[in-house]
Design an enzyme around this catalytic site. Structure first.
Site, mmCIF file in Angstrom:
data_model
loop_
_atom_site.group_PDB
_atom_site.id
_atom_site.type_symbol
_atom_site.label_atom_id
_atom_site.label_comp_id
_atom_site.label_asym_id
_atom_site.label_seq_id
_atom_site.Cartn_x
_atom_site.Cartn_y
_atom_site.Cartn_z
ATOM 1 N N HIS A 1 0.828 -1.207 0.000
ATOM 2 C CA HIS A 1 0.000 0.000 0.000
ATOM 3 C C HIS A 1 0.866 1.262 0.000
ATOM 4 O O HIS A 1 0.564 2.241 -0.684
ATOM 5 C CB HIS A 1 -0.895 0.038 1.240
ATOM 6 C CG HIS A 1 -1.879 -1.092 1.330
ATOM 7 N ND1 HIS A 1 -1.766 -2.091 2.264
ATOM 8 C CD2 HIS A 1 -2.995 -1.363 0.609
ATOM 9 C CE1 HIS A 1 -2.781 -2.927 2.128
ATOM 10 N NE2 HIS A 1 -3.541 -2.520 1.127
ATOM 11 N N ASP B 1 -3.625 -7.979 -7.667
ATOM 12 C CA ASP B 1 -5.031 -8.300 -7.909
ATOM 13 C C ASP B 1 -5.341 -8.013 -9.376
ATOM 14 O O ASP B 1 -6.063 -7.068 -9.713
ATOM 15 C CB ASP B 1 -5.927 -7.486 -6.979
ATOM 16 C CG ASP B 1 -5.693 -7.841 -5.519
ATOM 17 O OD1 ASP B 1 -5.896 -9.022 -5.159
ATOM 18 O OD2 ASP B 1 -5.299 -6.960 -4.752
#
Length: 272
Positions: A34, A146
């Site tokens: 992140h 993802d």
């Protein structure tokens, strides 16, 4: 840095923002993956907004919604250190009402991740569209780990004519190669050691392809060999539209793997 809890707070802030807005949507439990997205957003935009919201509609019955790691205070400190301007941390009741206009993911959402988690991507697109409408970002940052989610969000932006640039970002890994994930904290010491076989299998596949192998089945078999001690859910070789392909095409191929460790699913991929 300011923490925003309500729609009104975010909307009031947003209407007064001048310049480019970089947006990083997250479910919290922030890690270096992140942080890499936030830093890229910071480098490329005048204002950076991070959302932290564990979205219930993307969890299927029996999945880890209640157990999903929540580290709000640590997440705030990380955002502050990364010079985030605003964190949006809404309640579920803020984001969802009893009567919802639903977003339906396209047919290609029902393969791979969507095959074992039907409806998962409906929930992902639902919340991302809501967040996009609220934040109105110039640029939005998503990790390539993802991969299917990234592709579907890009498709949604095209289909709804949203004036947003989707910025794909490279996978961030631990020193031993394991892809960073908020779910890694669920692993026992033995599972954590075994999980390295996921990235090792992909490195092996990349090496095999660099030597000229183009047969998808041969590459898949080699990956299964490396991951044989694990509970492998799937190995897939697909093009950028997530169609399975028999022949590897440079610059148009993604190799995806998912393995289970008890109730924890870990996914990883390799882009060619």
């Amino acid at each position: 840095m300011e923490v925003l809890k309500t729609l009104e707070d975010l909307q009031n802030i947003r209407k007064n923002i001048k310049g480019s807005v970089g947006f990083v949507p997250t479910m919290g439990a922030l890690h270096n993956g992140h942080i890499s997205l936030i830093k890229k957003a910071r480098e490329e935009n005048d204002i950076v907004i991070v959302s932290i919201f564990v979205n219930p509609t993307q969890f299927l019955p029996g999945e880890d919604l209640d157990a999903y790691p929540r580290k709000d205070e640590a997440d705030k400190k990380i955002c502050s250190m990364c010079k985030v301007d605003y964190i949006f941390m809404p309640e579920i009741s803020t984001m969802y009402t009893k009567e919802e206009v639903l977003v339906k993911a396209p047919n290609n959402s029902y393969v791979l991740e969507g095959k074992t988690r039907p409806g998962h991507f409906d929930g992902v697109l639902q919340v991302v569209l809501k967040l996009f409408n609220l934040v109105q970002p110039t640029n939005a940052y998503f990790g390539k780990k993802d991969a299917q989610q990234l592709s579907l969000i890009q498709q949604m932006v095209r289909n709804f004519f949203l004036p947003i640039n989707i910025i794909p970002c490279e996978i961030v890994r631990e020193e031993d190669g394991l892809a960073m994930s908020s779910r890694n904290v669920y692993l026992s010491a033995q599972q954590r050691s075994d999980a390295v076989l996921i990235s090792k299998s992909l490195y092996m596949a990349g090496n095999l392809i660099s030597k000229g192998e183009r047969n998808s089945q041969v590459v898949k078999n080699k990956i299964y060999d490396v991951m044989s001690p694990l509970d492998v859910e799937y190995v897939a070789v697909v093009d950028r539209n997530f169609n399975e392909i028999e022949t590897i095409e440079p610059k148009n191929t993604i190799i995806l793997v998912v393995a289970r460790f008890g109730n924890t699913r870990l996914l990883d991929n390799f882009w060619l």
